[in-house]
Design a protein around this motif. Sequence first.
Motif, PDB file in Angstrom:
ATOM      1  N   ASP A   1       2.287  -2.853   0.373  1.00  0.00           N
ATOM      2  CA  ASP A   1       1.847  -3.368  -0.928  1.00  0.00           C
ATOM      3  C   ASP A   1       0.837  -2.428  -1.567  1.00  0.00           C
ATOM      4  OD1 ASP A   1       3.465  -5.579  -0.734  1.00  0.00           O
ATOM      5  OD2 ASP A   1       1.903  -6.889   0.073  1.00  0.00           O
ATOM      6  N   ASP A   2      -0.051  -1.858  -0.730  1.00  0.00           N
ATOM      7  CA  ASP A   2      -1.073  -0.949  -1.256  1.00  0.00           C
ATOM      8  C   ASP A   2      -0.437   0.314  -1.836  1.00  0.00           C
ATOM      9  OD1 ASP A   2      -3.092  -2.663  -0.542  1.00  0.00           O
ATOM     10  OD2 ASP A   2      -3.502  -1.682   1.379  1.00  0.00           O
TER      11      ASP A   2
ATOM     12  N   ALA B   1      -1.137   9.044   1.646  1.00  0.00           N
ATOM     13  CA  ALA B   1      -0.227   8.889   2.779  1.00  0.00           C
ATOM     14  C   ALA B   1      -0.141   7.430   3.178  1.00  0.00           C
ATOM     15  CB  ALA B   1      -0.702   9.726   3.967  1.00  0.00           C
ATOM     16  N   LEU B   2       1.084   6.975   3.412  1.00  0.00           N
ATOM     17  CA  LEU B   2       1.313   5.650   3.979  1.00  0.00           C
ATOM     18  C   LEU B   2       1.590   5.840   5.467  1.00  0.00           C
ATOM     19  CD1 LEU B   2       1.903   2.587   3.900  1.00  0.00           C
ATOM     20  CD2 LEU B   2       4.283   3.168   3.327  1.00  0.00           C
ATOM     21  N   VAL B   3       0.713   5.279   6.290  1.00  0.00           N
ATOM     22  CA  VAL B   3       0.863   5.408   7.737  1.00  0.00           C
ATOM     23  C   VAL B   3       1.501   4.141   8.283  1.00  0.00           C
ATOM     24  CG1 VAL B   3      -0.320   5.719   9.947  1.00  0.00           C
ATOM     25  CG2 VAL B   3      -1.128   6.941   7.898  1.00  0.00           C
TER      26      VAL B   3
ATOM     27  N   LEU C   1       1.459   3.785  -6.384  1.00  0.00           N
ATOM     28  CA  LEU C   1       2.555   4.519  -7.022  1.00  0.00           C
ATOM     29  C   LEU C   1       2.869   4.010  -8.424  1.00  0.00           C
ATOM     30  CD1 LEU C   1       5.007   4.892  -3.983  1.00  0.00           C
ATOM     31  CD2 LEU C   1       3.471   6.617  -4.943  1.00  0.00           C
ATOM     32  N   SER C   2       2.591   2.735  -8.659  1.00  0.00           N
ATOM     33  CA  SER C   2       2.895   2.165  -9.971  1.00  0.00           C
ATOM     34  C   SER C   2       1.730   2.268 -10.949  1.00  0.00           C
ATOM     35  CB  SER C   2       3.293   0.689  -9.831  1.00  0.00           C
ATOM     36  OG  SER C   2       2.224  -0.061  -9.269  1.00  0.00           O
ATOM     37  N   SER C   3       0.588   2.767 -10.478  1.00  0.00           N
ATOM     38  CA  SER C   3      -0.596   2.870 -11.341  1.00  0.00           C
ATOM     39  C   SER C   3      -0.575   4.166 -12.139  1.00  0.00           C
ATOM     40  CB  SER C   3      -1.869   2.810 -10.492  1.00  0.00           C
ATOM     41  OG  SER C   3      -3.008   3.109 -11.270  1.00  0.00           O
ATOM     42  N   SER C   4      -0.950   4.061 -13.399  1.00  0.00           N
ATOM     43  CA  SER C   4      -1.017   5.262 -14.241  1.00  0.00           C
ATOM     44  C   SER C   4      -2.322   6.024 -14.011  1.00  0.00           C
ATOM     45  CB  SER C   4      -0.908   4.872 -15.723  1.00  0.00           C
ATOM     46  OG  SER C   4      -1.960   3.975 -16.067  1.00  0.00           O
TER      47      SER C   4
END
Length: 244
Positions: free
Chosen positions: A126-127, A146-148, A132-135
């Motif tokens: 979710d984070d 990085a998504l771990v 990624l969707s934030s401008s």
Amino acid sequence: MASVQRVYAALKALVNKDQKGFVTPQIFNSFASVAQTNIYNRLFDDQKNALRFRRAGVDAGREMSKEKQIKEDLSTFIKVDTLTNPSSGVFAKPNDLGRIISIRTGNTFSDSGYSGDQVSIVYDQDDIDRVLSSSLSAPTSGSPVALVSSGIEIFPTNISSLKIRYYKLPEGLTTDATPAKNPAQPRFGYSSSVAGIDLYLASASIDFELPEHYFGELVVEIAQLIGVNLRNADVVNYSTAEIT
């Protein structure tokens, strides 16, 4: 570092003294790595407590600082590795990864430090979706994220190498005159050339990676794992005499 020979000898002596039975090398070896891992994991909780003590102003400070002592002990397990050739932007974790300290892009050093950029780390899908969707906070080559999870997924996906600093999982040390780290777990090597007697065999043994001052704690931890309740006073006295 803590000698597997002396830890095993201490455990046998204490178990025999309390008439709790006999600890064989096979039993000892089956619990040695578990005991070391348990103590290693507790160090991170101890570090949090030590930080609270320092903030509360009750830490001894300088060389007597509990926080400093734990940091020194944990530094034994710090490792730096370079990750390359990601599959669709996902890097494989190092096999001995325990806990990540930091990640940077690039894999070279210069006089001013690392050549790459600091990577922000998130652990929840979710984070990363929100990022990624934030401008405003969308990842860029100069500010990657990085998504771990099962692997290390990097954004943007065109980054080809990472420098990762982490706490590795505990392993062992060779028993040579100049000990070296060994991926094998601690074990008491022995020869049964004499009937009924297990003779210590250094060439087949691996010492603990934990520092020497965890000698007593290792004895107690292994004893508890095999179901032996030793008196703490006996353990402390024996450990003190052995270390001296």
